[in-house]
Design a protein around this motif. Structure first.
Motif, PDB file in Angstrom:
ATOM      1  N   VAL A  47      -6.482   5.234   3.724  1.00  0.00           N
ATOM      2  CA  VAL A  47      -5.818   3.969   3.405  1.00  0.00           C
ATOM      3  C   VAL A  47      -6.845   2.849   3.280  1.00  0.00           C
ATOM      4  N   ARG A  48      -7.819   2.857   4.160  1.00  0.00           N
ATOM      5  CA  ARG A  48      -8.836   1.807   4.117  1.00  0.00           C
ATOM      6  C   ARG A  48      -9.633   1.853   2.810  1.00  0.00           C
TER       7      ARG A  48
ATOM      8  N   LYS B 203      -0.185  -0.341  10.219  1.00  0.00           N
ATOM      9  CA  LYS B 203      -1.035   0.846  10.100  1.00  0.00           C
ATOM     10  C   LYS B 203      -2.333   0.705  10.886  1.00  0.00           C
ATOM     11  N   PHE B 204      -2.837  -0.526  11.015  1.00  0.00           N
ATOM     12  CA  PHE B 204      -4.146  -0.742  11.636  1.00  0.00           C
ATOM     13  C   PHE B 204      -4.013  -1.526  12.935  1.00  0.00           C
ATOM     14  N   GLU B 205      -5.106  -1.562  13.659  1.00  0.00           N
ATOM     15  CA  GLU B 205      -5.159  -2.284  14.918  1.00  0.00           C
ATOM     16  C   GLU B 205      -5.184  -3.786  14.647  1.00  0.00           C
TER      17      GLU B 205
ATOM     18  N   LYS C  43      -5.815   6.837   8.269  1.00  0.00           N
ATOM     19  CA  LYS C  43      -6.285   5.446   8.218  1.00  0.00           C
ATOM     20  C   LYS C  43      -7.497   5.279   7.318  1.00  0.00           C
ATOM     21  N   GLU C  44      -8.418   6.225   7.384  1.00  0.00           N
ATOM     22  CA  GLU C  44      -9.629   6.095   6.585  1.00  0.00           C
ATOM     23  C   GLU C  44      -9.311   6.144   5.102  1.00  0.00           C
TER      24      GLU C  44
ATOM     25  N   LEU D 284       0.694  -2.474   5.544  1.00  0.00           N
ATOM     26  CA  LEU D 284      -0.570  -2.176   6.219  1.00  0.00           C
ATOM     27  C   LEU D 284      -0.641  -2.792   7.608  1.00  0.00           C
TER      28      LEU D 284
ATOM     29  N   GLU E 153       2.464   5.479   4.986  1.00  0.00           N
ATOM     30  CA  GLU E 153       2.839   5.910   6.335  1.00  0.00           C
ATOM     31  C   GLU E 153       2.253   7.267   6.678  1.00  0.00           C
TER      32      GLU E 153
END
Length: 831
Positions: free
Chosen positions: A169-170, A203-205, A166-167, A200, A162
């Motif tokens: 996490v990716r 978290k993402f689009e 994002k990068e 996840l 959380e």
């Protein structure tokens, strides 16, 4: 162990001899002294650490060569080290922790997971530093062989996701997840991957989830292990919220339909619960064509063959029925209602007073517990089922079930009904009178847990009963419940005789609502005297205080003077003048409540003097409590009406300060006296300041008027030379520059001062000035300057802000007259 027998009857045959020997051996073991768990000198030496080491050095040493318990202590202390010295902790301590965790036991692993989570939650380092230093350690231990350790690290990772960018996490989590979710990986790895995917999804689009996560989800839904299918099925709810309605309809719903038909009951249960939770995301067509047939089939199969998931089904049934309410046909509506009724009486051998031979079978204890849980869930869902059938149809459709649940033989079921009773009463509104018998039943329940659950909202329930519902304007319906008052008194007596004093206290507090429910006479004869008895006889202080407050409320709403006077007299005689000091202490508690609920005049009229009488109480604790109460007692007085009471109060305080022998009581009295003197001094200083301010204001006003009337006169000689005049003028200007701040603005320009003045004008102008006016300037600025020929004397003065008395004016005038006479004589002697 063989039974002990007397020696006269002992059989020493070979068959019994070994039995006696075993008995002796067991006795020897029992009597053997147990070695205390003391450390040997060698162990103490190994556990000893140099006291000169810093916290960082000590932590590194213990992690390197200490025992496991010491290393675990260092790991638990990691957040403290991070607060004190984050740079050195990251540089020296954290690498050691990383090394130790590879071979650490379960306790240290669990401690590390908690410490890492604490560092994140308290933001002891930046998120960039955390991802660089801590994230890799967390990821390394996700697949620990111990399930508890693995779950602990997983919970830490889910919290980290959380907060991470994002990068990060990716690259660090999502990309490795593709390989970890493959069928070739271990079961533990695939289970962890399922839970990470659910996190996840938020978290993402949606387009990233569709491209990179949904293919993995589909693969895991087809996994060969039912644990994995169950786990990913429970994550579909979070995934659906992340991808939106359209993708949920096209991707998630087909997977749920297939999982709902799975061979494993746990997978089917997970699919059912997920469908219920996602009902809001499906449109009417999906509900009627896909969800409803699936749920219907699921309920029928569950009731017939799979009782293991009845508990979950009964828990979600209320939400399911209301979620599908708009698409039910009358037949389907009736079918689900009948299904709920069956679950509500599941496991009962007797229904509606008739024995059912088909149910007369032996049931295991596990089945009985399961059926109790099902009926408890039905009680929990009862308000939702009222909405489902419409409150207008309650008596026809659900009253029988309501009766059965309120009279259920198991306490957990009745307890849940007691909690839900207020919600049921609100929904029934004007029809609330139909459940008054069940209210009486629950008030008289043999279990105090049920009574405690009902009492929580008892005032609101009774108010609804009295008013016939929230929106009803009808007269009180409590007249039709003749057994309500006996039920209330019985409930209080049962609570009083139990050991659960908190329930009794709570009940007494809630009974304070009765003046709004029943008549004053009913309260007086059935409850008020009972409260007084509780104050006198109960041994639990919170219960006594609750009874005292409720009694004061009853007294507050009692309008009959005779009854009021009787209660007041009993309070004074039985409490204030009681033989037990404990009763006299409760009298002071009651008086404090009276000061809160009643007017000041009421307290002064009935209780002021009885309270003061306790200053002579033989027990120091009573006098001490009274001293703490005296400031509040004094605040009830109205001066000058109660001036005589104030005098008696001050007299009592003086007697206490002079005659009191208990040091604690005397300390309180002196403290109050000091506070009183402080307040008086503050009041005096305030009055003095006000008077000074008023005087200064008047003086300033008068001074401004006086200043306007004063004219400066500077005498000169007509026979003086022009050089003398210029010299005189320059000196005056120079003296002005030294004291510009002392001059009034009106006289700042010396050139405007007149050079000649008549004796009369000079005397009158100067005589208006006092000594303080002339001394307010420096000697260098204003001195008499005389020349050889002229003998002129110059004076310059300014007005003062203060008024001058007549004596000063006369003395100043005489001095100026003498000065002028001396000046005339000088001129005559020096022609």
């Amino acid at each position: 162990m063989h039974p002990i027998i007397f020696f006269s009857k002992m059989d020493f045959s070979q068959s019994n001899l070994f039995g006696y020997i075993e008995d002796l051996q067991e006795l020897t073991i029992i009597e053997r002294p147990v070695r205390r768990s003391l450390k040997t000198p060698e162990e103490i030496e190994r556990l000893t650490v140099d006291e000169e080491l810093s916290d960082i050095e000590r932590a590194v040493y213990l992690l390197s060569s200490g025992q496991d318990i010491q290393g675990t202590s260092v790991v638990a202390n990691l957040p403290v080290l991070m607060r004190q010295n984050p740079a050195e902790t990251l540089r020296r301590v954290l690498p050691k922790i990383r090394e130790v965790l590879h071979v650490a036991g379960v306790e240290m692993q669990l401690t590390a997971a908690v410490s890492f989570l604490t560092v994140l939650q308290e933001e002891l380092v930046s998120i960039h530093t955390y991802s660089h230093s801590f994230l890799h350690i967390i990821l390394q231990h996700l697949e620990h062989r111990d399930a508890g350790v693995s779950n602990a690290w997983l919970e830490t990772l889910l919290a980290v996701i959380e907060a991470l960018p994002k990068e990060t996490v990716r690259h660090e989590i999502l990309n490795p997840l593709v390989s970890k979710a493959q069928l070739s990986q271990s079961l533990q790895s695939r289970l962890v991957s399922c839970k990470i995917m659910g996190k996840l999804a938020n978290k993402f689009e949606p387009h990233i989830i569709k491209r990179e996560i949904l293919p993995l989800v589909k693969s895991l839904c087809q996994d060969v292990e039912y644990e994995v299918r169950t786990c990913i099925c429970r994550q579909l709810e979070h995934i659906a919220q992340g991808i939106g309605t359209e993708l949920t309809k096209t991707v998630v719903l087909p997977e749920l339909v297939e999982l709902a038909r799975d061979e494993s009951s746990s997978v089917r249960l997970a699919a059912f619960e997920t469908l219920v939770n996602l009902l809001d995301m499906f449109d009417a067509d999906d509900r009627s064509q896909t969800v409803l047939p699936l749920v219907k089939s699921f309920c029928e199969k569950t009731f017939k063959s799979d009782e293991s998931i009845l508990i979950s089904l009964s828990f979600h049934l209320g939400k399911l029925c209301n979620g599908l309410y708009g698409i039910f046909t009358p037949e389907q509506h009736l079918r689900f209602l009948e299904f709920y009724k069956k679950l509500s009486t599941l496991g009962l051998q007797q229904e509606n007073g008739l024995h059912n031979d088909n149910q007369l079978q032996l049931q295991t204890l596990e089945q009985e517990k399961k059926y109790i849980s099902v009926r408890k869930n039905c009680a929990y869902n009862f308000p939702a089922m009222i909405v489902f059938v419409d409150p207008k149809n309650f008596h026809l459709e659900l009253y029988s079930i309501f009766f059965c649940l309120c009279h259920d033989p198991e306490v957990p079921v009745r307890y849940t009904m007691a909690i839900s009773f207020y919600e049921v009463a609100k929904l029934l509104n004007s029809g609330v009178y139909t459940i008054h018998k069940e209210l009486v039943t629950l008030l008289q329940d043999e279990s105090l847990e049920v009574l405690d659950a009902l009492v929580g909202h008892l005032p609101e329930i009774l108010e609804l009963m009295a008013n016939g519902g929230e929106n009803s304007g009808s007269e009180s319906k409590l007249l039709s419940i003749p057994d309500l008052i006996p039920a209330l008194t019985t409930a209080e007596q049962r609570a009083a005789t139990s050991l659960k004093w908190r329930t009794h206290e709570k009940l007494l507090q809630k009974y304070a609502c009765l003046p709004h429910i029943i008549s004053s006479d009913q309260i007086y004869y059935r409850f008020l005297h009972r409260m007084l008895t509780i104050i006198l006889t109960n041994n639990v202080l919170p219960v006594q205080k609750a009874a005292a407050r409720t009694l004061c409320v009853y007294l507050r709403y009692n309008r009959k003077q005779e009854q009021r006077h009787e209660v007041i007299q009993k309070l004074i005689e039985q409490l204030g003048q009681g033989k037990s000091y404990w009763n006299r202490l409760r009298f002071l508690d009651t008086c404090e409540i009276i000061m809160e609920l009643f007017s000041k005049s009421f307290f002064c009229k009935y209780f002021f003097l009885p309270v003061l009488e306790l200053t002579h109480d033989p027990v120091a604790n009573v006098r001490m409590k009274l001293c703490y109460l005296l400031p509040k007692v004094k605040s009830t007085l109205k001066i000058p009406t109660d001036k005589h009471l104030l005098q008696q109060l001050e007299l009592c305080i003086r007697k206490l300060s002079c005659q009191e022998k208990d040091k604690d009581v005397l300390t309180i009295v002196k403290r109050e006296q000091l506070e009183k003197e402080k307040q008086q001094n503050e009041g005096r200083s305030t009055n003095t300041n006000d008077k000074m301010f008023e005087k200064k204001r008047r003086d300033s006003k008068t001074s401004s008027v006086l200043t306007k009337s004063i004219t400066l006169s500077v005498p000169g000689s007509s026979s003086g030379t022009s050089a003398g005049k210029e010299d005189k003028k320059s000196k005056l200007v120079r003296s002005q520059s030294f004291n510009t701040q002392a001059l009034h603005p009106k006289y700042s320009n010396i050139d405007k001062c007149p050079k000649k003045s008549s004796a009369t004008g000079y005397t009158s102008s100067v005589s208006g000035m006092g000594k303080s006016c002339m001394l307010s300037f420096s000697d260098d600025s204003f001195r008499s300057h005389s020349t050889g020929n002229s003998g002129n004397t110059a004076f310059l003065s300014s007005s003062s802000r203060n008024l001058f008395n007549s004596t000063d004016q006369k003395s100043n005038g005489n001095k100026e007259s003498q000065s002028r006479k001396m000046s005339i004589k000088n001129r005559k002697s020096n022609p």
